[in-house]
Motif scaffolding. Structure first.
Motif, PDB file in Angstrom:
ATOM      1  N   VAL A 320      16.273 -23.376  -5.416  1.00  0.00           N
ATOM      2  CA  VAL A 320      16.451 -24.742  -4.904  1.00  0.00           C
ATOM      3  C   VAL A 320      16.539 -24.680  -3.380  1.00  0.00           C
ATOM      4  O   VAL A 320      17.319 -23.897  -2.829  1.00  0.00           O
ATOM      5  N   ARG A 321      15.720 -25.486  -2.745  1.00  0.00           N
ATOM      6  CA  ARG A 321      15.786 -25.550  -1.283  1.00  0.00           C
ATOM      7  C   ARG A 321      16.768 -26.645  -0.878  1.00  0.00           C
ATOM      8  O   ARG A 321      16.668 -27.772  -1.389  1.00  0.00           O
ATOM      9  N   VAL A 322      17.679 -26.333   0.017  1.00  0.00           N
ATOM     10  CA  VAL A 322      18.564 -27.394   0.500  1.00  0.00           C
ATOM     11  C   VAL A 322      17.722 -28.365   1.329  1.00  0.00           C
ATOM     12  O   VAL A 322      16.600 -28.055   1.734  1.00  0.00           O
ATOM     13  N   LEU A 323      18.275 -29.544   1.573  1.00  0.00           N
ATOM     14  CA  LEU A 323      17.495 -30.655   2.141  1.00  0.00           C
ATOM     15  C   LEU A 323      16.667 -30.256   3.358  1.00  0.00           C
ATOM     16  O   LEU A 323      17.205 -29.739   4.338  1.00  0.00           O
ATOM     17  N   ASP A 324      15.372 -30.508   3.282  1.00  0.00           N
ATOM     18  CA  ASP A 324      14.492 -30.274   4.435  1.00  0.00           C
ATOM     19  C   ASP A 324      14.217 -31.636   5.058  1.00  0.00           C
ATOM     20  O   ASP A 324      13.138 -32.206   4.915  1.00  0.00           O
ATOM     21  N   ALA A 325      15.239 -32.176   5.710  1.00  0.00           N
ATOM     22  CA  ALA A 325      15.116 -33.530   6.267  1.00  0.00           C
ATOM     23  C   ALA A 325      14.549 -33.453   7.685  1.00  0.00           C
ATOM     24  O   ALA A 325      14.866 -32.533   8.432  1.00  0.00           O
ATOM     25  N   LEU A 346      15.061 -31.700  15.293  1.00  0.00           N
ATOM     26  CA  LEU A 346      16.165 -31.415  14.366  1.00  0.00           C
ATOM     27  C   LEU A 346      15.663 -31.582  12.945  1.00  0.00           C
ATOM     28  O   LEU A 346      15.785 -32.646  12.348  1.00  0.00           O
ATOM     29  N   ARG A 347      15.106 -30.526  12.422  1.00  0.00           N
ATOM     30  CA  ARG A 347      14.509 -30.555  11.090  1.00  0.00           C
ATOM     31  C   ARG A 347      15.087 -29.402  10.282  1.00  0.00           C
ATOM     32  O   ARG A 347      15.508 -28.393  10.842  1.00  0.00           O
ATOM     33  N   GLY A 348      15.128 -29.560   8.953  1.00  0.00           N
ATOM     34  CA  GLY A 348      15.558 -28.463   8.085  1.00  0.00           C
ATOM     35  C   GLY A 348      16.968 -28.002   8.419  1.00  0.00           C
ATOM     36  O   GLY A 348      17.883 -28.812   8.609  1.00  0.00           O
ATOM     37  N   VAL A 409      10.521 -18.667   5.252  1.00  0.00           N
ATOM     38  CA  VAL A 409       9.865 -18.218   6.478  1.00  0.00           C
ATOM     39  C   VAL A 409       8.753 -19.218   6.756  1.00  0.00           C
ATOM     40  O   VAL A 409       7.731 -19.223   6.079  1.00  0.00           O
ATOM     41  N   GLU A 410       9.013 -20.103   7.712  1.00  0.00           N
ATOM     42  CA  GLU A 410       8.058 -21.171   8.034  1.00  0.00           C
ATOM     43  C   GLU A 410       7.753 -21.198   9.521  1.00  0.00           C
ATOM     44  O   GLU A 410       6.898 -21.954   9.966  1.00  0.00           O
ATOM     45  N   THR A 411       8.500 -20.395  10.285  1.00  0.00           N
ATOM     46  CA  THR A 411       8.258 -20.343  11.730  1.00  0.00           C
ATOM     47  C   THR A 411       7.758 -18.941  12.065  1.00  0.00           C
ATOM     48  O   THR A 411       8.179 -17.955  11.433  1.00  0.00           O
ATOM     49  N   ASN A 433       2.579 -23.825   4.443  1.00  0.00           N
ATOM     50  CA  ASN A 433       2.136 -25.095   5.061  1.00  0.00           C
ATOM     51  C   ASN A 433       2.685 -25.185   6.484  1.00  0.00           C
ATOM     52  O   ASN A 433       1.962 -25.438   7.437  1.00  0.00           O
ATOM     53  N   ASP A 434       3.984 -24.979   6.611  1.00  0.00           N
ATOM     54  CA  ASP A 434       4.572 -25.054   7.948  1.00  0.00           C
ATOM     55  C   ASP A 434       4.265 -23.816   8.767  1.00  0.00           C
ATOM     56  O   ASP A 434       4.038 -23.916   9.973  1.00  0.00           O
ATOM     57  N   LEU A 435       4.246 -22.642   8.126  1.00  0.00           N
ATOM     58  CA  LEU A 435       3.938 -21.437   8.903  1.00  0.00           C
ATOM     59  C   LEU A 435       2.555 -21.583   9.558  1.00  0.00           C
ATOM     60  O   LEU A 435       2.369 -21.195  10.710  1.00  0.00           O
ATOM     61  N   ASP A 443      -0.672 -29.952  14.037  1.00  0.00           N
ATOM     62  CA  ASP A 443       0.124 -30.870  13.216  1.00  0.00           C
ATOM     63  C   ASP A 443      -0.483 -30.987  11.816  1.00  0.00           C
ATOM     64  O   ASP A 443      -1.650 -31.359  11.677  1.00  0.00           O
ATOM     65  N   ARG A 444       0.319 -30.687  10.796  1.00  0.00           N
ATOM     66  CA  ARG A 444      -0.223 -30.688   9.436  1.00  0.00           C
ATOM     67  C   ARG A 444      -0.568 -32.080   8.935  1.00  0.00           C
ATOM     68  O   ARG A 444      -1.205 -32.234   7.896  1.00  0.00           O
ATOM     69  N   LEU A 445      -0.118 -33.121   9.656  1.00  0.00           N
ATOM     70  CA  LEU A 445      -0.416 -34.489   9.218  1.00  0.00           C
ATOM     71  C   LEU A 445      -1.648 -35.069   9.901  1.00  0.00           C
ATOM     72  O   LEU A 445      -2.074 -36.181   9.590  1.00  0.00           O
TER      73      LEU A 445
HETATM   74 MG    MG Z   1       7.880 -26.543   4.914  1.00  0.00          MG
END
Ligand code: MG
Ligand code: PEP
Length: 564
Positions: A320-325, A346-348, A409-411, A433-435, A443-445
């Motif tokens: 379970v991943r804690v909130l990635d807000a 301020l993410r994740g 590991v996303e950075t 996706n983020d890595l 930008d992934r979007l």
């Molecule tokens: Mg991600």
């Protein structure tokens, strides 16, 4: 003729093209050459025909689409709208212009009301387009319904179009625009639609053309010859057989286990994931549970959600991943500042440290749910960039009673210092996706940089290899939970780079399982070296595809010689 684009998933389909027509342009504002009576008659006829057509489609569609289409039919039949049209025609407008202006007036009024009604404003544009298409005697824009299965060819699809896609009818999707992480692609993957996106020449295809849509090789073959057709039919049969193949744990041909896990955003998908052979959950995106919440969920509210999830996987690993807000998934109770560059803000884990009480409640709820159920709970934190953040998260998880705590590991930073991160964390899970977004600074979007958003890029693969090596040295598991794990060819490279499990949308599991079973450890290690040696993403993909074909051919030859 072969057209190239970006395949989504590994599917292949054969069918005839039906083009989605482009939206009609704004009609010119010029005086009508007809009498007002004649124009009015045209407008009334088209409004009535459109209302009848929408109502009929609603009856045929049933379900949720029925309600939407019936509401659209009511808009076309609305008496006050008809009056608006009449007033405009009587003052000299053409029927087209009068319909256009009357609908725009209504749309602006609805948009101004806010809330639910404002959300319906865009629907009026769709109805307006349909009435004007009827007036012009052309096909209405939007997803066509020819009454038989077809390959949909479009410039791109809007969210409203995609929502009404009939999976019984649409055999495959080909779009001129969009990249591998566009909404069309993500939706196609989720719905298991065979798709090739970003096909620059897609609009050269015409209604009725026979095509082979081959997502696995990023191509669309127009007017295939008999050999190409036979090969496509053979592969469609093989794929169907793979989907029917007995569900067994993921492994390489030499027996090396590679557990295949599910990515889930709610416990609702758990039963289907188990049916498709998920051996557990590799990524549970908790923020999807609370996207609409305006206050933090209580410990009790969260616990019951987590119990529902964990109960579906007794004896199985559930990460379970804690909130990635933050960034594209802001939560009202965590993120309150508008940032100029939210993907770098301020993410994740960064946002959770500012709202530490929210994180504490979440870990407490998870520990309680774990105690009530038989699954093997593990937690992980998103967007880790430093050793210090790792220590904070792992320490807090242990303090609050969750035994196994890892990091995503996303950075690039976390990948480059994976040895030090894994000295503290129990495991790493690579979010490709983020890595990819952060490695390629794309930008992934954003569609305009979608071609850079490709996890096949050797720069991304090199970072994944760093984490794989660090995991092997430390004796810690390294999972993959980004979209990359769902690509059957890339999955081989990822395992060759040291991934010990793969987590993906459950519909991708059968193809990835079959792909792994064709190769052994030495094979995947050599495929990984091939990918790393390439100059770019496309080159890496092509080189690995050729190398995998050569390994298969070698294996076939070997077994023939053996049989003689
Ligand atoms: Mg991600
Ligand atoms: C990722 O970044 O690869 C990932 C799995 O997380 P998300 O897509 O939710 O950001």
């Amino acid at each position: 003729m072969q057209l190239r684009g970006t395949g989504v998933g590994g599917g292949i389909a054969v069918g005839t093209v039906v083009r989605m027509s482009d939206p009609l342009p704004e009609p010119p504002d010029r005086p009508s050459g007809l009498t007002p009576e004649a124009e009015l008659e045209r407008a009334r006829t088209s409004l009535a025909a459109t209302a009848a057509d929408l109502a009929e489609r609603g009856r045929e569609a049933g379900g949720a689409a029925k309600d939407v289409l019936e509401a659209h039919a009511l808009m076309a039949a609305d008496p006050s709208l008809a009056t608006e049209v009449e007033t405009r025609v009587r003052s000299g407008s053409t029927a087209e212009r009068a319909v256009f202006d009357a609908f725009v007036g209504y749309r602006d009024m609805l948009a101004g009301m806010g809330g639910y009604l404002a959300e319906r404003a865009a629907d009026l544009d769709d109805v307006s387009q349909r009435v004007r298409a009827h007036l012009a005697g052309v096909q209405a824009p939007g997803v066509p319904a020819p009454g038989h299965p077809f390959v949909l060819v479009a410039r791109d699809l809007s969210p409203a179009d995609t929502a009404t896609l009939d999976l019984e009818q649409v055999q495959a999707l080909v779009t001129a625009e969009g990249g591998p992480t566009s909404h069309t692609a993500i939706l196609a993957r989720e719905k298991s639609i065979v798709a090739v996106v970003g096909v620059a020449q897609a609009l050269s295809l015409s209604d009725g053309d026979l095509v082979v849509v081959d997502a696995g090789s990023d191509t669309v073959i127009a007017s295939p010859d008999p050999e190409e057709l036979a090969e496509a039919e053979r592969r469609i049969g093989a794929r169907a057989a793979r989907a029917e193949a007995p569900i067994e744990p993921g492994r390489l041909s030499d027996g090396t286990p590679v557990p295949l896990l599910a990515n889930l955003g709610s416990a609702d998908g758990a039963a289907e994931a188990v049916r498709l052979g998920a051996e557990g959950v590799g990524l549970f995106r908790t923020e999807f549970l609370f996207l609409d919440a305006d206050r933090a969920p209580t410990v009790d509210e969260q616990r019951s959600e987590y119990v529902r999830l964990l109960s579906a996987f007794p004896g199985r690993k559930v990460v379970v991943r804690v909130l990635d807000a933050g960034a594209d998934k802001p939560l009202a109770f965590v993120n309150d500042d508008v940032e100029p560059n939210p993907a770098l803000g301020l993410r994740g884990i960064r946002a959770l440290r500012v709202a530490e009480a929210v994180l504490r409640d979440q870990l407490t709820a998870l520990a309680q749910a774990d105690a009530e159920t038989e699954a093997e709970l593990q937690v992980m934190a998103p967007m880790i960039a430093t050793v210090e953040e790792t220590g904070f998260f792992v320490g807090l998880a242990r303090e609050l009673g969750v035994g196994v705590a890892g990091v995503m590991v996303e950075t690039p930073s976390a990948a480059l210092i994976a040895d030090r991160v894994l000295a503290i964390a129990d495991f790493a899970s690579i979010g490709t996706n983020d890595l990819t977004q952060y490695t390629m600074a794309a930008d992934r979007l954003l569609g305009s940089v979608a071609s850079l958003q490709d996890p096949w890029h050797p720069a991304v693969l090199r970072l994944i290899g760093e984490v794989g090596d660090a995991g092997a040295k430390a004796g810690r598991p390294v999972g993959i939970c980004g979209e990359a794990a769902a690509d059957p060819l890339l999955a081989l490279v990822l395992v060759g780079l040291g991934a010990t499990s793969l987590s993906m949308s459950p519909s991708a599991i059968a193809d990835v399982r079959a792909s792994l079973l064709e190769f052994d450890r030495a094979d995947v290690a050599s495929l990984a070296r091939t990918a790393l040696a390439a100059d770019g993403a496309a080159e890496a993909r092509a080189a690995v595809r050729a190398a995998a074909d050569a390994l298969r051919a070698g294996a076939e030859l070997g077994s023939l010689n053996h049989a003689e």
